[in-house]
Design a protein around this motif. Structure first.
Motif, short mmCIF file in Angstrom:
data_model
loop_
_atom_site.label_atom_id
_atom_site.label_comp_id
_atom_site.label_asym_id
_atom_site.label_seq_id
_atom_site.Cartn_x
_atom_site.Cartn_y
_atom_site.Cartn_z
N SER A 63 -61.13 -22.60 -44.40
CA SER A 63 -61.91 -21.86 -45.38
C SER A 63 -61.41 -20.43 -45.55
O SER A 63 -61.49 -19.86 -46.64
N TRP A 64 -60.91 -19.84 -44.48
CA TRP A 64 -60.34 -18.50 -44.55
C TRP A 64 -59.05 -18.51 -45.38
O TRP A 64 -58.84 -17.65 -46.23
N GLY A 65 -58.16 -19.45 -45.12
CA GLY A 65 -56.95 -19.61 -45.93
C GLY A 65 -55.70 -18.97 -45.37
O GLY A 65 -54.60 -19.38 -45.72
N GLY A 66 -55.84 -17.96 -44.52
CA GLY A 66 -54.66 -17.31 -43.97
C GLY A 66 -54.13 -16.23 -44.90
O GLY A 66 -54.26 -16.31 -46.12
N ILE A 77 -64.32 -14.67 -46.04
CA ILE A 77 -64.98 -14.44 -44.76
C ILE A 77 -66.31 -15.19 -44.72
O ILE A 77 -66.63 -15.89 -43.74
N ILE A 78 -67.09 -15.07 -45.80
CA ILE A 78 -68.39 -15.76 -45.85
C ILE A 78 -68.20 -17.27 -45.86
O ILE A 78 -68.95 -18.00 -45.21
N HIS A 79 -67.18 -17.76 -46.58
CA HIS A 79 -66.91 -19.19 -46.62
C HIS A 79 -66.59 -19.72 -45.22
O HIS A 79 -67.07 -20.81 -44.83
N ALA A 80 -65.81 -18.99 -44.45
CA ALA A 80 -65.47 -19.41 -43.10
C ALA A 80 -66.73 -19.52 -42.23
O ALA A 80 -66.91 -20.48 -41.48
N ILE A 81 -67.61 -18.53 -42.35
CA ILE A 81 -68.85 -18.53 -41.56
C ILE A 81 -69.76 -19.68 -41.97
O ILE A 81 -70.29 -20.41 -41.13
N LEU A 82 -69.94 -19.85 -43.28
CA LEU A 82 -70.80 -20.92 -43.78
C LEU A 82 -70.28 -22.30 -43.38
O LEU A 82 -71.06 -23.19 -43.02
N HIS A 111 -66.51 -28.03 -45.40
CA HIS A 111 -65.59 -27.14 -46.13
C HIS A 111 -65.97 -27.04 -47.61
O HIS A 111 -66.12 -25.94 -48.15
N TYR A 112 -66.16 -28.17 -48.27
CA TYR A 112 -66.43 -28.14 -49.71
C TYR A 112 -67.89 -27.77 -50.01
O TYR A 112 -68.16 -27.15 -51.05
N SER A 113 -68.82 -28.11 -49.12
CA SER A 113 -70.20 -27.65 -49.29
C SER A 113 -70.27 -26.13 -49.15
O SER A 113 -71.02 -25.46 -49.88
N GLY A 114 -69.49 -25.60 -48.22
CA GLY A 114 -69.43 -24.15 -48.08
C GLY A 114 -68.89 -23.48 -49.33
O GLY A 114 -69.38 -22.44 -49.76
N ALA A 115 -67.86 -24.10 -49.94
CA ALA A 115 -67.31 -23.56 -51.19
C ALA A 115 -68.35 -23.59 -52.31
O ALA A 115 -68.46 -22.64 -53.09
N PHE A 116 -69.12 -24.68 -52.38
CA PHE A 116 -70.18 -24.78 -53.39
C PHE A 116 -71.23 -23.69 -53.19
O PHE A 116 -71.69 -23.07 -54.17
N LEU A 117 -71.60 -23.43 -51.95
CA LEU A 117 -72.58 -22.37 -51.68
C LEU A 117 -72.02 -21.00 -52.05
O LEU A 117 -72.77 -20.13 -52.53
N ILE A 118 -70.72 -20.80 -51.83
CA ILE A 118 -70.09 -19.54 -52.26
C ILE A 118 -70.22 -19.40 -53.77
O ILE A 118 -70.49 -18.31 -54.29
N GLY A 119 -70.03 -20.51 -54.50
CA GLY A 119 -70.19 -20.47 -55.95
C GLY A 119 -71.58 -20.06 -56.36
O GLY A 119 -71.76 -19.26 -57.30
N LEU A 120 -72.60 -20.58 -55.67
CA LEU A 120 -73.98 -20.20 -55.98
C LEU A 120 -74.25 -18.74 -55.64
O LEU A 120 -74.97 -18.04 -56.37
N LEU A 121 -73.69 -18.27 -54.53
CA LEU A 121 -73.87 -16.87 -54.14
C LEU A 121 -73.16 -15.92 -55.12
O LEU A 121 -73.68 -14.85 -55.46
N MET A 122 -71.98 -16.33 -55.58
CA MET A 122 -71.20 -15.47 -56.46
C MET A 122 -71.81 -15.35 -57.87
O MET A 122 -71.37 -14.50 -58.64
N ARG A 123 -72.78 -16.19 -58.20
CA ARG A 123 -73.43 -16.04 -59.50
C ARG A 123 -74.17 -14.70 -59.58
O ARG A 123 -74.49 -14.22 -60.67
#
Length: 361
Positions: free
Chosen positions: A311-314, A340-345, A156-168
């Protein structure tokens, strides 16, 4: 005619009409669901979120955000293309869970410390489950397996970190227009950090405190008032979605959605049991995570569905985030895509990490 019927506002109106009709047909369900939502808000969300809302207001008033901004700026900009104060949002967002990250981001925008692009990047990867809910409620409470917490948290938290890198790379065209100024600011920032990082941070905090000028009693009073107003909004959204979910369940609409998704899954060779947790999880995290522990699948697949829901959050969390950002130019669509991407990752990471961090059979 068809385009008019499919307009988003028209669809919302139809859905509202259906909900009102269900409220009239099932008044007892409406009352029970509302009481359940109030119970969740008062017994779980209020004690969990209220202290963090007050704490964030106090930290901004005392200039501590500026202190962390100076300290973390040389690290946050190269990694996430965010100012150092983003590190403060990440820390509180991950510790306290959704929607605290969105709340603090909106506060920093109000203070002029973030622009729209930076706010959208920050909200995208700081909206996550808090560790207490992930470990205590999901791993131990629903799955009765404390060993599951490690792989859930890691994915869950690694996926969030990857989202941070993608969002740059989010809104990169506008960023390139400021590239020359960014390079100069970063070089100067790193130089200052090496020379006197602590002094510069303390100086920034002191100047921010002087500019604020409010005495402690006023800061505390306004922080509590602001936090209470926000908690009422959060509570209202929780009660609303609790009622909606209860009515959709009683009206068999939720069951129809589950059956439809089961047929879609069968086309792709996926077990239809997954739909029994995914559909409730689209609306509310707690119900979806609980249902994921009850479906007839292996523990690994159950955990994958649970981490996807976390990861989706509802839609309940989405509505809270949208409400918090409504007075800012920060858009909802980048947040939606990132969820959506966070849930998949997170699902992919869980399957990758299961052999190392998953429970021993």
């Amino acid at each position: 005619m068809i385009k008019t019927m499919l307009h988003p506002l028209s669809i919302t109106a139809y859905m509202a009409t259906i909900i009102v009709a269900l409220m009239i047909v099932f008044p007892n369900v409406t009352l029970d669901s509302a009481l359940r939502g109030v119970s969740i808000w008062w017994e779980v969300l209020f004690p969990a979120l209220f202290p963090f809302f007050v704490f964030s207001e106090l930290m901004i008033g005392f200039g501590l955000v500026h202190f962390f901004g100076k300290i973390l700026d040389p690290f946050m900009r190269p990694l996430f293309r965010l100012p150092g104060i983003g590190g403060f949002v990440i820390t509180l967002g991950y510790i306290s869970g959704y929607p605290v990250g969105a709340r603090i981001t909106a506060q920093l925008w109000d203070q002029g410390l973030l622009n729209r692009r930076e706010g959208e990047r920050l909200v995208a990867f700081t909206t996550s489950s808090d560790p207490i809910f992930l470990i205590g409620a999901v791993s131990i409470g629903f799955f009765h397996n404390s060993d599951l917490a490690l792989v859930l948290a890691a994915s869950h938290y690694s996926g969030a970190f990857l989202i941070g890198l993608l969002m740059r790379f989010h809104d990169i065209k506008a960023e390139r227009l400021e590239q020359s100024q960014f390079s100069k600011a970063t070089t100067s920032s790193i130089s200052n950090y090496r020379q006197s990082k602590l002094y510069a941070a303390l100086q920034a905090m002191h100047q921010a405190r002087l500019m604020d000028g409010r005495p402690f009693s006023v800061i505390l009073q306004q922080a509590i008032q602001s936090a209470l107003r926000l908690m009422i909004v959060v509570g209202g959204l929780v009660v609303f979605f609790s009622v909606v979910l209860g009515l959709l369940t009683e009206g068999h609409i939720l069951h129809m959605l589950i059956i439809t998704l089961q047929h879609i899954f069968q086309w792709f060779g996926i077990s239809g049991s997954a739909a029994e947790a995914i559909v409730p999880g689209l609306f509310e995290v707690t119900l979806g995570a609980q249902q994921s522990s009850l479906i007839n699948l292996s523990l690994q697949h159950q955990a994958a569905i649970a981490v996807a829901i976390l990861s989706w959050g509802g839609f309940s969390v989405h509505a809270q985030v949208a409400s918090l950002l409504s007075h800012t130019p920060i858009r909802y669509m980048p947040f939606l895509i990132s969820r959506i991407i966070h849930a998949i990752l997170s699902v992919i990471l869980l399957y990758i990490l299961w052999g190392w961090l998953g429970p021993v059979a």
